[in-house]
Design an enzyme around this catalytic site. Structure first.
Site, PDB file in Angstrom:
ATOM      1  N   CYS A  61       0.821  -1.211   0.000  1.00 30.11           N
ATOM      2  CA  CYS A  61       0.000   0.000   0.000  1.00 30.11           C
ATOM      3  C   CYS A  61       0.858   1.265   0.000  1.00 30.11           C
ATOM      4  O   CYS A  61       0.631   2.187  -0.789  1.00 30.11           O
ATOM      5  CB  CYS A  61      -0.950  -0.009   1.189  1.00 30.11           C
ATOM      6  SG  CYS A  61      -0.178  -0.483   2.757  1.00 30.11           S
ATOM      7  N   ASN A  62       1.850   1.318   0.869  1.00 29.51           N
ATOM      8  CA  ASN A  62       2.686   2.516   0.956  1.00 29.51           C
ATOM      9  C   ASN A  62       3.516   2.714  -0.301  1.00 29.51           C
ATOM     10  O   ASN A  62       3.642   3.838  -0.805  1.00 29.51           O
ATOM     11  CB  ASN A  62       3.598   2.431   2.184  1.00 29.51           C
ATOM     12  CG  ASN A  62       2.874   2.762   3.469  1.00 29.51           C
ATOM     13  OD1 ASN A  62       2.277   3.821   3.596  1.00 29.51           O
ATOM     14  ND2 ASN A  62       2.912   1.854   4.436  1.00 29.51           N
TER      15      ASN A  62
ATOM     16  N   HIS B  64      10.561   1.052   2.537  1.00 28.30           N
ATOM     17  CA  HIS B  64       9.692   1.605   1.502  1.00 28.30           C
ATOM     18  C   HIS B  64      10.473   2.237   0.349  1.00 28.30           C
ATOM     19  O   HIS B  64      10.090   2.083  -0.818  1.00 28.30           O
ATOM     20  CB  HIS B  64       8.738   2.624   2.120  1.00 28.30           C
ATOM     21  CG  HIS B  64       7.972   2.058   3.277  1.00 28.30           C
ATOM     22  ND1 HIS B  64       8.414   2.199   4.580  1.00 28.30           N
ATOM     23  CD2 HIS B  64       6.839   1.320   3.327  1.00 28.30           C
ATOM     24  CE1 HIS B  64       7.564   1.580   5.386  1.00 28.30           C
ATOM     25  NE2 HIS B  64       6.608   1.038   4.664  1.00 28.30           N
ATOM     26  N   GLY B  65      11.555   2.956   0.673  1.00 32.54           N
ATOM     27  CA  GLY B  65      12.366   3.553  -0.383  1.00 32.54           C
ATOM     28  C   GLY B  65      12.945   2.510  -1.319  1.00 32.54           C
ATOM     29  O   GLY B  65      12.756   2.584  -2.543  1.00 32.54           O
TER      30      GLY B  65
END
Length: 335
Positions: free
Chosen positions: A141-142, A195-196
């Site tokens: 999602c993120n 996330h990155g």
């Protein structure tokens, strides 16, 4: 053209939404969903008319519960052209041999790591790269939320670097086992968060660093994003680019919280109060020379659902144009 036959392995938060989204399309159909135990979610699936499949050793339990299983998970897989694996993170990897043995295509969710499929998907970023593929991972999602904003900016202005701070919801609304309920948790302490790097599994050339916190809420994630671009721009330029994206929704009219966004989802009668779009506050878009900042909210329960539909369409080669698939998916969902 015959409809693509789709099995949904795992009927939880994501799986039940993916099943309904697939059912809403005119070029694919659900041949079955799987559940391990005959709980309330299985009962609802039965009421909705889905054929339920279970691990072979649990088929009898479904019979006793008054919702006879249509067969084993293996039998469900044999009926499918493609399986969308919506099982918990880590379980999907164990299922991979089942799909390979049956010779079916498979999609995993962001809870699995990139190597499971060797291709991580976001519809606006790399749809064409998924055409005809056998194995695909739809990012979390993120990561989905970040890719949806980074890609159009990169195409129009060139992205030099991205820095994102994510206030992550602690768990989903129906989860009574997790927290925190009275703390803010560094997640992780050591930077960057995953996330990155996960964004780079979709858009490899992007320079991005991320940090994440768990906060005591269940509604949505909230991102504070900073981008540095190659081209001079104004806040109006950024708004114009974002407004061109059908999966970005501008939030205003006095809304300053994720609670109010969820109320909007209820008021517009979204199924399960889902908000499939990135929710961006246009007032938050602030430009400082070639850098800009903004806030966006991400509904973790639903944002990846249309992405799964587009991934199916690409892998099954039902549509070669990503923009057309996005439009078709959106229309069928009522977005």
């Amino acid at each position: 053209m015959a409809k693509a036959k789709i099995a949904v392995n795992g009927y939880g938060t994501i799986g039940k939404r993916v099943a309904d989204a697939v059912k809403a399309q005119d070029d694919m159909e659900v041949v079955g969903i799987s559940k391990r135990t005959p709980n309330y979610e299985a009962a609802v699936a039965h009421q909705l008319g889905y054929d339920i499949y279970a691990p072979a050793e649990n088929v009898g339990a479904f019979e006793k519960a008054g919702m006879p299983a249509a067969g084993s998970v293996e039998e469900m897989i044999e009926k499918a052209d493609l399986v969308v694996d919506c099982t918990p993170g880590g379980v999907g990897e164990k299922n991979k041999p089942l799909y390979e043995k049956a010779g079916v295509k498979a999609i995993w969710q962001g809870g699995e790591s990139h190597p499971i499929a060797g291709f991580s998907f976001n519809a606006v970023s790399n749809y064409e790269g998924a055409l005809g593929r056998d194995l695909v991972r739809v990012v979390s999602c993120n990561t989905t939320g970040l890719c949806r904003t980074i890609t159009p900016i990169d195409r129009e202005l060139g992205v030099k670097k991205v820095r994102a701070i994510l206030a992550r919801r602690a768990t989903d609304p129906n989860d009574i086992k997790k927290g925190p309920i009275n703390a803010i948790v560094l997640h992780p302490v050591k930077l960057p968060s995953h996330h990155g790097p996960d964004v780079r599994s979709v858009i490899p050339h992007i320079n991005i660093t991320s940090a994440a916190l768990l906060v005591p809420t269940t509604l949505m994630h909230l991102h504070t994003v900073n981008m540095e671009v190659d081209t001079d721009c104004t806040a109006e330029d950024i708004k114009k680019i974002f407004s061109s994206q059908s999966r970005i929704r501008f939030i205003g009219q006095g809304i300053t919280s994720t609670a109010e966004i969820m109320e909007v989802a209820r008021d517009i009668k979204r199924p399960r109060n889902d908000m499939w779009e990135n929710c961006i506050w246009p007032e938050s878009i602030t430009v400082d020379e070639k850098e800009f900042y903004f806030f966006q909210a991400i509904h973790q329960e639903s944002i990846v659902v249309p992405e799964n539909v587009d991934a199916i369409r690409a892998m099954m080669e039902l549509e070669s144009d990503g923009a057309k698939s996005i439009e078709k998916t959106n229309k069928a969902l009522g977005m």
